[in-house]
Scaffold this motif. Sequence first.
Motif, PDB file in Angstrom:
ATOM      1  N   LEU A   1     -55.159  65.997 110.813  1.00 16.60           N
ATOM      2  CA  LEU A   1     -53.841  65.383 110.751  1.00 16.60           C
ATOM      3  C   LEU A   1     -53.830  64.306 109.671  1.00 16.60           C
ATOM      4  CD1 LEU A   1     -53.316  64.845 114.585  1.00 16.60           C
ATOM      5  CD2 LEU A   1     -52.481  66.739 113.175  1.00 16.60           C
ATOM      6  N   GLU A   2     -52.693  64.129 109.045  1.00 15.25           N
ATOM      7  CA  GLU A   2     -52.564  63.060 108.065  1.00 15.25           C
ATOM      8  C   GLU A   2     -52.361  61.750 108.805  1.00 15.25           C
ATOM      9  OE1 GLU A   2     -49.756  61.762 104.302  1.00 15.25           O
ATOM     10  OE2 GLU A   2     -49.759  63.839 104.978  1.00 15.25           O
ATOM     11  N   LYS A   3     -53.204  60.778 108.495  1.00 15.68           N
ATOM     12  CA  LYS A   3     -53.073  59.461 109.113  1.00 15.68           C
ATOM     13  C   LYS A   3     -51.987  58.663 108.393  1.00 15.68           C
ATOM     14  CE  LYS A   3     -56.669  57.093 110.273  1.00 15.68           C
ATOM     15  NZ  LYS A   3     -57.958  56.364 110.247  1.00 15.68           N
ATOM     16  N   PRO A   4     -51.276  57.797 109.106  1.00 19.19           N
ATOM     17  CA  PRO A   4     -50.341  56.897 108.422  1.00 19.19           C
ATOM     18  C   PRO A   4     -51.094  56.067 107.385  1.00 19.19           C
ATOM     19  CG  PRO A   4     -50.072  56.788 110.813  1.00 19.19           C
ATOM     20  CD  PRO A   4     -51.304  57.599 110.553  1.00 19.19           C
ATOM     21  N   PRO A   5     -50.484  55.795 106.222  1.00 18.05           N
ATOM     22  CA  PRO A   5     -51.189  55.105 105.132  1.00 18.05           C
ATOM     23  C   PRO A   5     -51.895  53.811 105.551  1.00 18.05           C
ATOM     24  CG  PRO A   5     -49.096  55.934 104.350  1.00 18.05           C
ATOM     25  CD  PRO A   5     -49.127  56.175 105.839  1.00 18.05           C
ATOM     26  N   VAL A   6     -51.259  53.001 106.368  1.00 18.15           N
ATOM     27  CA  VAL A   6     -51.881  51.730 106.760  1.00 18.15           C
ATOM     28  C   VAL A   6     -53.158  51.981 107.574  1.00 18.15           C
ATOM     29  CG1 VAL A   6     -50.524  51.412 108.881  1.00 18.15           C
ATOM     30  CG2 VAL A   6     -51.438  49.410 107.666  1.00 18.15           C
ATOM     31  N   LEU A   7     -53.194  53.062 108.345  1.00 12.27           N
ATOM     32  CA  LEU A   7     -54.389  53.402 109.120  1.00 12.27           C
ATOM     33  C   LEU A   7     -55.404  54.177 108.279  1.00 12.27           C
ATOM     34  CD1 LEU A   7     -52.746  54.367 112.524  1.00 12.27           C
ATOM     35  CD2 LEU A   7     -53.780  52.184 111.858  1.00 12.27           C
ATOM     36  N   ALA A   8     -54.928  54.981 107.349  1.00 11.95           N
ATOM     37  CA  ALA A   8     -55.824  55.738 106.470  1.00 11.95           C
ATOM     38  C   ALA A   8     -56.685  54.792 105.630  1.00 11.95           C
ATOM     39  CB  ALA A   8     -55.023  56.680 105.571  1.00 11.95           C
ATOM     40  N   ALA A   9     -56.156  53.625 105.304  1.00 11.73           N
ATOM     41  CA  ALA A   9     -56.904  52.654 104.507  1.00 11.73           C
ATOM     42  C   ALA A   9     -58.159  52.171 105.227  1.00 11.73           C
ATOM     43  CB  ALA A   9     -56.010  51.473 104.158  1.00 11.73           C
ATOM     44  N   ARG A  10     -58.195  52.322 106.542  1.00 13.06           N
ATOM     45  CA  ARG A  10     -59.355  51.884 107.331  1.00 13.06           C
ATOM     46  C   ARG A  10     -60.467  52.931 107.365  1.00 13.06           C
ATOM     47  NH1 ARG A  10     -56.090  49.987 112.749  1.00 13.06           N
ATOM     48  NH2 ARG A  10     -54.681  48.523 111.717  1.00 13.06           N
ATOM     49  N   GLY A  11     -60.187  54.118 106.833  1.00 17.04           N
ATOM     50  CA  GLY A  11     -61.158  55.212 106.909  1.00 17.04           C
ATOM     51  C   GLY A  11     -60.978  55.995 108.193  1.00 17.04           C
ATOM     52  N   GLY A  12     -61.878  56.934 108.422  1.00 14.04           N
ATOM     53  CA  GLY A  12     -61.782  57.782 109.607  1.00 14.04           C
ATOM     54  C   GLY A  12     -60.884  58.978 109.359  1.00 14.04           C
ATOM     55  N   CYS A  13     -60.713  59.797 110.392  1.00 14.52           N
ATOM     56  CA  CYS A  13     -59.863  60.977 110.297  1.00 14.52           C
ATOM     57  C   CYS A  13     -59.449  61.410 111.701  1.00 14.52           C
ATOM     58  CB  CYS A  13     -60.559  62.114 109.545  1.00 14.52           C
ATOM     59  SG  CYS A  13     -62.305  62.331 109.888  1.00 14.52           S
TER      60      CYS A  13
ATOM     61  N   GLY B   1     -53.663  71.186 122.779  1.00 16.52           N
ATOM     62  CA  GLY B   1     -53.124  69.915 123.254  1.00 16.52           C
ATOM     63  C   GLY B   1     -54.109  68.765 123.152  1.00 16.52           C
ATOM     64  N   VAL B   2     -55.179  68.928 122.378  1.00 12.08           N
ATOM     65  CA  VAL B   2     -56.228  67.913 122.280  1.00 12.08           C
ATOM     66  C   VAL B   2     -56.151  67.235 120.914  1.00 12.08           C
ATOM     67  CG1 VAL B   2     -58.734  67.550 122.228  1.00 12.08           C
ATOM     68  CG2 VAL B   2     -57.741  69.218 123.817  1.00 12.08           C
ATOM     69  N   GLU B   3     -56.147  65.903 120.920  1.00 15.15           N
ATOM     70  CA  GLU B   3     -56.166  65.152 119.670  1.00 15.15           C
ATOM     71  C   GLU B   3     -57.343  64.171 119.709  1.00 15.15           C
ATOM     72  OE1 GLU B   3     -53.083  62.295 117.320  1.00 15.15           O
ATOM     73  OE2 GLU B   3     -52.314  64.255 118.005  1.00 15.15           O
ATOM     74  N   VAL B   4     -58.139  64.206 118.651  1.00 16.22           N
ATOM     75  CA  VAL B   4     -59.320  63.352 118.531  1.00 16.22           C
ATOM     76  C   VAL B   4     -59.168  62.491 117.286  1.00 16.22           C
ATOM     77  CG1 VAL B   4     -61.831  63.304 118.240  1.00 16.22           C
ATOM     78  CG2 VAL B   4     -60.776  65.074 119.670  1.00 16.22           C
ATOM     79  N   HIS B   5     -59.302  61.187 117.470  1.00 16.63           N
ATOM     80  CA  HIS B   5     -59.273  60.244 116.358  1.00 16.63           C
ATOM     81  C   HIS B   5     -60.698  59.748 116.148  1.00 16.63           C
ATOM     82  CE1 HIS B   5     -54.772  59.061 117.058  1.00 16.63           C
ATOM     83  NE2 HIS B   5     -54.957  60.374 116.906  1.00 16.63           N
ATOM     84  N   LEU B   6     -61.154  59.790 114.921  1.00 18.53           N
ATOM     85  CA  LEU B   6     -62.490  59.329 114.578  1.00 18.53           C
ATOM     86  C   LEU B   6     -62.332  58.072 113.735  1.00 18.53           C
ATOM     87  CD1 LEU B   6     -63.794  62.869 113.717  1.00 18.53           C
ATOM     88  CD2 LEU B   6     -64.186  61.598 115.824  1.00 18.53           C
ATOM     89  N   GLY B   7     -62.771  56.946 114.290  1.00 24.98           N
ATOM     90  CA  GLY B   7     -62.555  55.653 113.651  1.00 24.98           C
ATOM     91  C   GLY B   7     -63.842  55.009 113.187  1.00 24.98           C
ATOM     92  N   VAL B   8     -63.792  54.448 111.988  1.00 21.52           N
ATOM     93  CA  VAL B   8     -64.956  53.802 111.389  1.00 21.52           C
ATOM     94  C   VAL B   8     -65.247  52.491 112.119  1.00 21.52           C
ATOM     95  CG1 VAL B   8     -65.845  52.703 109.290  1.00 21.52           C
ATOM     96  CG2 VAL B   8     -64.579  54.865 109.152  1.00 21.52           C
ATOM     97  N   THR B   9     -66.506  52.320 112.477  1.00 18.15           N
ATOM     98  CA  THR B   9     -66.965  51.068 113.057  1.00 18.15           C
ATOM     99  C   THR B   9     -68.216  50.618 112.303  1.00 18.15           C
ATOM    100  OG1 THR B   9     -67.539  49.951 115.133  1.00 18.15           O
ATOM    101  CG2 THR B   9     -68.325  52.191 114.877  1.00 18.15           C
ATOM    102  N   PRO B  10     -68.292  49.334 111.953  1.00 18.33           N
ATOM    103  CA  PRO B  10     -69.399  48.868 111.124  1.00 18.33           C
ATOM    104  C   PRO B  10     -70.775  48.984 111.787  1.00 18.33           C
ATOM    105  CG  PRO B  10     -67.865  47.061 111.606  1.00 18.33           C
ATOM    106  CD  PRO B  10     -67.318  48.300 112.228  1.00 18.33           C
ATOM    107  N   ASP B  11     -70.847  48.831 113.091  1.00 15.25           N
ATOM    108  CA  ASP B  11     -72.139  48.902 113.780  1.00 15.25           C
ATOM    109  C   ASP B  11     -72.225  50.184 114.609  1.00 15.25           C
ATOM    110  OD1 ASP B  11     -70.170  48.074 115.534  1.00 15.25           O
ATOM    111  OD2 ASP B  11     -71.437  46.646 116.589  1.00 15.25           O
ATOM    112  N   PHE B  12     -71.949  51.304 113.962  1.00  8.90           N
ATOM    113  CA  PHE B  12     -71.879  52.597 114.644  1.00  8.90           C
ATOM    114  C   PHE B  12     -73.148  52.910 115.430  1.00  8.90           C
ATOM    115  CE2 PHE B  12     -73.088  57.097 114.568  1.00  8.90           C
ATOM    116  CZ  PHE B  12     -72.108  57.604 115.405  1.00  8.90           C
TER     117      PHE B  12
END
Length: 129
Positions: free
Chosen positions: A37-49, A55-66
């Motif tokens: 899915l295309e992330k909104p620009p303000v959220l895309a700037a944070r990285g991730g996808c 019916g399943v949606e998964v957001h993968l978000g960047v965390t510095p101490d992964f």
Amino acid sequence: MTGFTFERLDHVQLDIPAGAEDECRAFWSGVLGMTELEKPPVLAARGGCWFRGGGVEVHLGVTPDFRPSRKGHPGILVNSLDALAERLAAHGHEVLWDDNLPGHRRFHSADTLGNRLEFLEPRAASTEA
């Protein structure tokens, strides 16, 4: 009375390290067949996808101490659980079957970053009288 009701889960978010987006695309889209899915620009700037399949949606978000989630996990209902297990195994992902949930067949696996995933399918109702 609470004044509100829960409708459904909108999405689940898993942590990823910075720069792992292509690795995530290879797994979530390439192996599992989900659509990015295309992330909104303000959220895309944070990285991730973000990905969606059925019916399943998964957001993968960047965390510095992964650190991969080894206990917490999404539980994803699927049709054709055996076909999914075969696909994951064919792509080198361990499939650990677990028969401890009454009424369901299920297994655990992990994404390429080590985040725990649970896939389950309701058992067919017995037709014996």
